[in-house]
Design a protein around this motif. Sequence first.
Motif, PDB file in Angstrom:
ATOM      1  N   GLU A 160      77.055  13.171  49.040  1.00 59.60           N
ATOM      2  CA  GLU A 160      76.832  13.880  47.783  1.00 59.60           C
ATOM      3  C   GLU A 160      77.842  15.008  47.641  1.00 59.60           C
ATOM      4  O   GLU A 160      78.191  15.655  48.641  1.00 59.60           O
ATOM      5  CB  GLU A 160      75.407  14.436  47.753  1.00 59.60           C
ATOM      6  N   PRO A 161      78.308  15.254  46.412  1.00 58.24           N
ATOM      7  CA  PRO A 161      79.260  16.360  46.223  1.00 58.24           C
ATOM      8  C   PRO A 161      78.604  17.697  46.519  1.00 58.24           C
ATOM      9  O   PRO A 161      77.385  17.822  46.482  1.00 58.24           O
ATOM     10  CB  PRO A 161      79.632  16.248  44.742  1.00 58.24           C
ATOM     11  N   LEU A 162      79.441  18.704  46.789  1.00 58.86           N
ATOM     12  CA  LEU A 162      78.915  20.013  47.183  1.00 58.86           C
ATOM     13  C   LEU A 162      78.577  20.887  45.982  1.00 58.86           C
ATOM     14  O   LEU A 162      77.624  21.652  46.005  1.00 58.86           O
ATOM     15  CB  LEU A 162      79.954  20.761  48.031  1.00 58.86           C
ATOM     16  N   GLY A 163      79.417  20.816  44.950  1.00 56.97           N
ATOM     17  CA  GLY A 163      79.249  21.727  43.800  1.00 56.97           C
ATOM     18  C   GLY A 163      80.615  22.182  43.320  1.00 56.97           C
ATOM     19  O   GLY A 163      81.497  21.369  43.070  1.00 56.97           O
ATOM     20  N   VAL A 164      80.802  23.502  43.252  1.00 51.15           N
ATOM     21  CA  VAL A 164      82.085  24.035  42.765  1.00 51.15           C
ATOM     22  C   VAL A 164      82.974  24.376  43.962  1.00 51.15           C
ATOM     23  O   VAL A 164      82.553  25.089  44.879  1.00 51.15           O
ATOM     24  CB  VAL A 164      81.874  25.294  41.894  1.00 51.15           C
ATOM     25  N   ILE A 165      84.198  23.864  43.920  1.00 51.71           N
ATOM     26  CA  ILE A 165      85.183  24.088  44.991  1.00 51.71           C
ATOM     27  C   ILE A 165      86.234  25.076  44.479  1.00 51.71           C
ATOM     28  O   ILE A 165      86.700  24.950  43.344  1.00 51.71           O
ATOM     29  CB  ILE A 165      85.927  22.764  45.332  1.00 51.71           C
ATOM     30  N   ALA A 166      86.653  26.013  45.323  1.00 51.77           N
ATOM     31  CA  ALA A 166      87.801  26.871  44.981  1.00 51.77           C
ATOM     32  C   ALA A 166      89.003  26.393  45.793  1.00 51.77           C
ATOM     33  O   ALA A 166      88.879  26.155  46.996  1.00 51.77           O
ATOM     34  CB  ALA A 166      87.493  28.325  45.316  1.00 51.77           C
ATOM     35  N   ALA A 167      90.138  26.237  45.117  1.00 53.65           N
ATOM     36  CA  ALA A 167      91.376  25.866  45.825  1.00 53.65           C
ATOM     37  C   ALA A 167      92.387  26.984  45.620  1.00 53.65           C
ATOM     38  O   ALA A 167      92.623  27.417  44.491  1.00 53.65           O
ATOM     39  CB  ALA A 167      91.917  24.551  45.292  1.00 53.65           C
ATOM     40  N   ILE A 168      92.944  27.473  46.716  1.00 58.40           N
ATOM     41  CA  ILE A 168      93.898  28.597  46.669  1.00 58.40           C
ATOM     42  C   ILE A 168      95.211  28.105  47.266  1.00 58.40           C
ATOM     43  O   ILE A 168      95.248  27.685  48.430  1.00 58.40           O
ATOM     44  CB  ILE A 168      93.332  29.812  47.436  1.00 58.40           C
ATOM     45  N   CYS A 169      96.270  28.147  46.471  1.00 62.90           N
ATOM     46  CA  CYS A 169      97.484  27.402  46.827  1.00 62.90           C
ATOM     47  C   CYS A 169      98.674  28.321  47.122  1.00 62.90           C
ATOM     48  O   CYS A 169      98.764  29.423  46.576  1.00 62.90           O
ATOM     49  CB  CYS A 169      97.847  26.461  45.684  1.00 62.90           C
ATOM     50  N   PRO A 170      99.626  27.827  47.928  1.00 67.60           N
ATOM     51  CA  PRO A 170     100.825  28.603  48.255  1.00 67.60           C
ATOM     52  C   PRO A 170     101.962  28.288  47.290  1.00 67.60           C
ATOM     53  O   PRO A 170     101.843  27.390  46.449  1.00 67.60           O
ATOM     54  CB  PRO A 170     101.169  28.089  49.647  1.00 67.60           C
ATOM     55  N   PHE A 171     103.083  29.000  47.442  1.00 70.50           N
ATOM     56  CA  PHE A 171     104.196  28.833  46.501  1.00 70.50           C
ATOM     57  C   PHE A 171     105.083  27.634  46.826  1.00 70.50           C
ATOM     58  O   PHE A 171     105.836  27.175  45.974  1.00 70.50           O
ATOM     59  CB  PHE A 171     105.067  30.112  46.486  1.00 70.50           C
ATOM     60  N   ASN A 172     105.028  27.146  48.076  1.00 70.69           N
ATOM     61  CA  ASN A 172     106.138  26.279  48.480  1.00 70.69           C
ATOM     62  C   ASN A 172     106.030  24.829  48.026  1.00 70.69           C
ATOM     63  O   ASN A 172     107.038  24.131  47.979  1.00 70.69           O
ATOM     64  CB  ASN A 172     106.371  26.365  50.002  1.00 70.69           C
ATOM     65  N   PHE A 173     104.813  24.358  47.703  1.00 67.51           N
ATOM     66  CA  PHE A 173     104.657  23.006  47.142  1.00 67.51           C
ATOM     67  C   PHE A 173     103.786  23.117  45.891  1.00 67.51           C
ATOM     68  O   PHE A 173     102.586  22.837  45.941  1.00 67.51           O
ATOM     69  CB  PHE A 173     104.030  22.062  48.172  1.00 67.51           C
ATOM     70  N   PRO A 174     104.377  23.502  44.762  1.00 68.53           N
ATOM     71  CA  PRO A 174     103.557  23.802  43.578  1.00 68.53           C
ATOM     72  C   PRO A 174     102.805  22.603  43.004  1.00 68.53           C
ATOM     73  O   PRO A 174     101.806  22.786  42.300  1.00 68.53           O
ATOM     74  CB  PRO A 174     104.595  24.312  42.560  1.00 68.53           C
TER      75      PRO A 174
END
Length: 522
Positions: A160-174
Motif C-alpha cells: 500500500e502507498p504511504l501517503g505524501v512523499i517529499a523529494a529534495i534534489c541536488p543541482f548536479n542531475f536536474p
Amino acid sequence: PTAASLLGSTSTHFPQTHEKISDPKDTPYFIDNEFRLSQSKNFILVHDPATNNLVTRVPMMTSDELQLAIESAQNAFSSWSKTSIIARQQIMFRYVSLIKENWDRLAASITLEQGKTFADARGDVLRGLQVAEAACAGPEYMKGEILEVAKDMETRTYREPLGVIAAICPFNFPAMIPLSCIPIATITGNTMVLKPSERDPGAAMILAELAEKAGFPKGVINVVHGTHDTVNFLIDSPVIKAISFVGSNKAGEYIFTRGSATGKRVQANLGAKNHALIMPDCDKEAALDAIVSAAFGAAGQRCMALSVAVFVGESRQWLDELVQKAKTLRVDAGFEHGADLGPVVTPESKARIESLIASAQVEGAHILLDGRGYKPEKYPNGNWVAPTIITDVRQSMQCYKEEIFGPVLVCVNVDTLEAGIDLINGNDYGNGAAIFTSSGAVAEKFRRNIEAGQLGINVPIPVPLPMFSFTGNKKSVAGGGASTFYGKPGVNFYTQLKTVTSKWSSASIVPTKAVLSMPTGS
Ligand code: NAD
C-alpha cells in the motif's frame, strides 16, 4: 496561467544558446497542476554558469504556499491511491513518451542552468527516463505474495502507498534525480511534493508540465522552491510520510536525523570519493580513456565521478599519458559543439575547487596539470576550471579526504593490489569503486574485498540501471543504506506491506469451544 505563459516558450526560456536573455522570467511553483508565481519577496538568482548571465529567479516560497502544496498532495492521495494500478500505468506510459518528445528541451534547460554539455545533459534525461520506463512495470512490482499456511487458512500480502512523499534534489542531475523519485513514488500510489535544487529548477518545472499533460490528476505531483526553510517545513509536516533526499553529507545527515526523529522514512544518497585501481595488466588505452572520461565528464560534478586514481605498481608510469589525454579535452560552454566539459555550477563552487587545489600544493602534492585560470575566449565570465591532475597525494591531505566535486583527479601510488584495496576501504565514502585489469582472479579479489556499494570491473561509472537499485555504502548514504532508490528496494521504500491471514472454514470444523492458547500447528 498556462505553462507556456509562465515558463516561456521552448525557444525563449530554454534556448540552445548562451545569449543573454533579455527578459528573464521568475520560476513559478506547481500546485494542483497549475503554475503559480510566488508572493515571496526573497529570490535566489540562477545564472548561466558559462556566462553568469541571469537565467531566472527562484522564489523562497512562503509558509502559506508550502502548506498549500502539502495540502494539495494530501487531498489528491485518497483518490490517486485508489486509482487502479492499470490506470496509473497508462499515465506512466504517456509520461515516458512525453519525456522522449521533450528530451532536447529538458536537456537545454540543464545546459543553460547547470552548465554541463548538451550531449551530457541528454544523458542526464535518459537516466531519469529509464526509471520512468521501469516504473511502467508497476503492476508487476506491486504484486503481493500468498501462501496457504494451514488448513483453510491463507496469508497474503498487499503493498500500500504511504501517503505524501517529499523529494529534495541536488543541482548536479536536474532531470535524473527528480525522475529517480517521481515515477516510483507515483506508480505505487503516493502523491508528492518535490523541491528541485534552487540552482537549476528548470528541468523539474518541465517535468511537472509533462506530468499534467500525461494525465496525472491535480495534486499528485507538486513542485516547490526554496532552501533550508522550505526543507525544514517539509520535514516537520506531519502529513509527509517519507523523504527522498540526494545531495551533500552536510544536508543529508541533518535531514536524515531530523526526518527520522519524527518517524518518517528517509532515504538519503550523499557525497562520494570514488577510486579507480589501475592494474599494470589492464588494457592501458581503454583504462586511461575511461578514467579521463569519468574524472572530467560533467566537470567532475557527478556523485559517481572517479576522483581518485590509484596506480598499482608499474602502471604509475602511465601518468604522463593520462595528462596528455586530459589536455586534449575541450573545456567550453555546454551548447558549443565539441565541448567535452562545461563550467562548474557557480563562482562559489569554482572558488572552493580552486582552494582545494591550492591546499594540495601547500600540503606537498604536485599539480601535474593545473586547470586554474583557464577561460575560453568567447566566455570569459564563466565558472571555468579545466582538468586538473594532482600527484603524490597522501591520505592525510585535504584534497584526498574531501569531495572536490570538480574536474580534479587526485593520484595515489601503491605497490600491490592488497594495498590498493586497503586504501579504498580506509576512505570514509563508499559510493563506487572501479578496477581496470585483464585478470579475472584479480577482479574477483577486488569484488569480494571492497567496501563500496557499486563496483565497476573495467567499467568506470557503474551506475546500476533501474531494474537494479542505486546502492551506495558507508558515508555515501545515511542510515546505513537500508533504503535505496528505484528498483525493487525503491518500491519497498514507497510502500507499506500489509499482511492478511484469513480462515474460511466449513461448518463441520468450526470448534464448539474457544481455544485460548496460541496455535502450535499440531
Ligand atoms: P546540497 O546538499 O547542497 O543540496 C541538496 C538539496 O538539499 C538542495 O535541494 C538544497 O536546497 C538542500 N539543502 C542544502 N543544504 C541544506 C540544509 N542545511 N538543510 C536543508 N536542506 C538543505 O547538494 P548539492 O550541492 O546540490 O549536490 C551535490 C552533492 O550531492 C554532492 O555531495 C554529491 O556527491 C551529492 N550527490 C549524491 C548522489 C548519490 O546518489 N550519492 C547523487 C547526486 C549528487
